[in-house]
Design an enzyme around this catalytic site. Structure first.
Site, PDB file in Angstrom:
ATOM      1  N   ASP A 191      -2.090  10.990  -2.465  1.00 34.69           N
ATOM      2  CA  ASP A 191      -2.487   9.919  -3.383  1.00 34.69           C
ATOM      3  C   ASP A 191      -2.853  10.463  -4.756  1.00 34.69           C
ATOM      4  O   ASP A 191      -2.813   9.724  -5.738  1.00 34.69           O
ATOM      5  CB  ASP A 191      -3.655   9.134  -2.787  1.00 34.69           C
ATOM      6  CG  ASP A 191      -3.199   8.361  -1.570  1.00 34.69           C
ATOM      7  OD1 ASP A 191      -3.166   8.952  -0.469  1.00 34.69           O
ATOM      8  OD2 ASP A 191      -2.827   7.178  -1.725  1.00 34.69           O
TER       9      ASP A 191
ATOM     10  N   ARG B  42      -7.440  -0.460  -6.850  1.00 37.62           N
ATOM     11  CA  ARG B  42      -7.768   0.645  -5.937  1.00 37.62           C
ATOM     12  C   ARG B  42      -7.961   1.901  -6.790  1.00 37.62           C
ATOM     13  O   ARG B  42      -7.261   2.094  -7.779  1.00 37.62           O
ATOM     14  CB  ARG B  42      -6.662   0.888  -4.895  1.00 37.62           C
ATOM     15  CG  ARG B  42      -6.507  -0.244  -3.889  1.00 37.62           C
ATOM     16  CD  ARG B  42      -5.524   0.119  -2.784  1.00 37.62           C
ATOM     17  NE  ARG B  42      -6.115   1.009  -1.786  1.00 37.62           N
ATOM     18  CZ  ARG B  42      -5.405   1.577  -0.811  1.00 37.62           C
ATOM     19  NH1 ARG B  42      -4.092   1.397  -0.739  1.00 37.62           N
ATOM     20  NH2 ARG B  42      -6.007   2.365   0.079  1.00 37.62           N
TER      21      ARG B  42
ATOM     22  N   ARG C 287       0.842  -1.189   0.000  1.00 36.93           N
ATOM     23  CA  ARG C 287       0.000   0.000   0.000  1.00 36.93           C
ATOM     24  C   ARG C 287       0.877   1.239   0.000  1.00 36.93           C
ATOM     25  O   ARG C 287       2.095   1.140   0.079  1.00 36.93           O
ATOM     26  CB  ARG C 287      -0.940   0.011   1.215  1.00 36.93           C
ATOM     27  CG  ARG C 287      -0.357  -0.538   2.500  1.00 36.93           C
ATOM     28  CD  ARG C 287       0.074   0.392   3.610  1.00 36.93           C
ATOM     29  NE  ARG C 287       0.019   1.772   3.443  1.00 36.93           N
ATOM     30  CZ  ARG C 287       1.113   2.554   3.562  1.00 36.93           C
ATOM     31  NH1 ARG C 287       2.309   2.004   3.768  1.00 36.93           N
ATOM     32  NH2 ARG C 287       1.025   3.851   3.459  1.00 36.93           N
TER      33      ARG C 287
END
Ligand SMILES: CSC[C@H]1O[C@H](OP(=O)(O)O)[C@H](O)[C@@H]1O
Length: 351
Positions: free
Chosen positions: A242, A98, A55
């Site tokens: 992100d 994701r 992650r």
């Protein structure tokens, strides 16, 4: 650029390409177990990304790039064009793992472009591109560390959120790389880490990384952050990202937005640190970013198999968006952007 010993601060490598498979440090098990899982297919990489075994925005892009190399091992093709067509379903499945971190789509686009440029050695071209993505990220993090640390006055306290270290990147980290550089240069006297409920990236991963480095840190509950920022002990909030939009709006781990509000209210600097692979000039503003919502079970969990409030609905968005006007500086490997807005972003990244 700077003369401190990276090796001391950078012994963690969450993603290891073996030449035949991808070994991932399973971050679901840290800090209790340091265990690598081996992915031998692109779908195993996609599953590992979705499950947060690997992650962190840059790290999932790097893992996906190596996932494309694993997909390449699974097909026969007459040429690069034939390979591109046969590989596309696997790339789509990797991209679907994701939604919020743009690095995933960015890495896959780079792999498609490498294939489009390739000659007969398209397999080698894919492996070289994945390696380049991996190597470039580490270099970017070290440069950002020096750039971001230069903004921090000696004697400062900093607060960070989630995990943005070696576990979230090719190594050294983004925001945590700035903290590593700032500590090494004697600019940072005190590091506070937010626990980052519900997945506890701060309490489980950032604290673990800093302990590996021998860097003292103080863990705080997420709900203590505003009280800490009021205390005068913190001069900068330093976080990762992100997805950074064309106007500077930034998606990051849930809880970042309220840190930015509290930081501005208490006159504390707010710094976003991310490589240019996290910049998405095709998305005009933060309200257009898809915010990942994860299983409510993650919110009910209180460690191990114990849970609370089961049967009660739970809303579990795992990112939020900080508007650009609450950000004092965006640090990328290309340089510093102070008080980011659309004009500053276009000057730095074009588009
Ligand atoms: C340099 S990591 C960037 C970013 O990724 C983390 O999210 P997650 O742990 O869900 O992958 C967090 O938002 C970090 O700030």
């Amino acid at each position: 650029m700077d003369d401190f010993d990276y090796a001391r601060y950078d012994r963690i490598r969450p993603i290891r390409w073996t030449g035949e498979a991808l070994d991932l440090l399973d971050q679901r098990k840290l800090p209790f177990e340091t265990q690598y899982m081996t992915c031998r297919t692109s779908d195993e990489v996609a599953a590992a990304i979705h499950a947060l075994a690997v992650r962190g925005a840059p790290a999932i892009g790097i893992a996906a790039a190596w996932g494309v190399v694993l997909a390449e091992r699974e097909i026969d093709a007459t040429d690069a064009r034939d390979a591109a067509a046969k590989l596309e379903p696997a790339l789509q499945r990797l991209n679907a793992a994701r939604p919020t971190a743009v690095n995933l789509a960015w890495a896959l686009a780079r792999m498609r472009a490498a294939l489009a440029r390739a000659d007969h050695d398209w397999r080698g071209a894919l492996e070289r591109e994945a390696q380049a993505i991996d190597t470039e990220d580490l270099a970017a993090n070290r440069r950002m560390g020096a750039l971001g640390a230069s903004l921090i006055e000696p004697g400062s306290g900093v607060l960070t959120h989630c995990n943005t270290g070696s576990l979230a990147t090719a190594g050294f980290g983004t925001a945590l790389g700035v903290i590593r550089a700032g500590v090494a240069q004697g600019r940072i006297d005190k590091v506070f880490a937010g626990e980052t409920r519900p997945w506890l990236q701060g309490a489980r991963l950032t604290v673990w990384e800093l302990q590996q480095d021998g860097i003292d840190a103080t863990l705080i509950a997420d709900s203590a952050a505003s009280h800490l920022l009021k205390s005068g002990k913190v001069q900068w909030v330093v976080v990762g990202a992100d997805r950074i939009c064309a106007n500077g709006d930034t998606a990051n781990k849930i809880g970042t937005y309220q840190l930015a509000i509290a930081a501005r209210h208490h006159g504390v600097g707010f710094m976003v640190v991310a490589p240019s692979s996290t910049v998405d000039m095709a998305t005009a503003s933060g309200d257009l970013i898809e915010i990942e919502e994860r299983d409510a079970a993650e919110l009910h969990a209180v460690g191990g198999s114990r849970t609370v409030a089961e049967g009660i609905d739970a809303w579990n968005p795992v990112f939020d968006v900080t508007p650009h006007d609450l950000i004092d500086a965006i640090v990328t490997e290309r340089g510093l952007i102070r008080r980011p807005d659309e004009a500053a972003m276009r000057a730095a990244f074009g588009g």
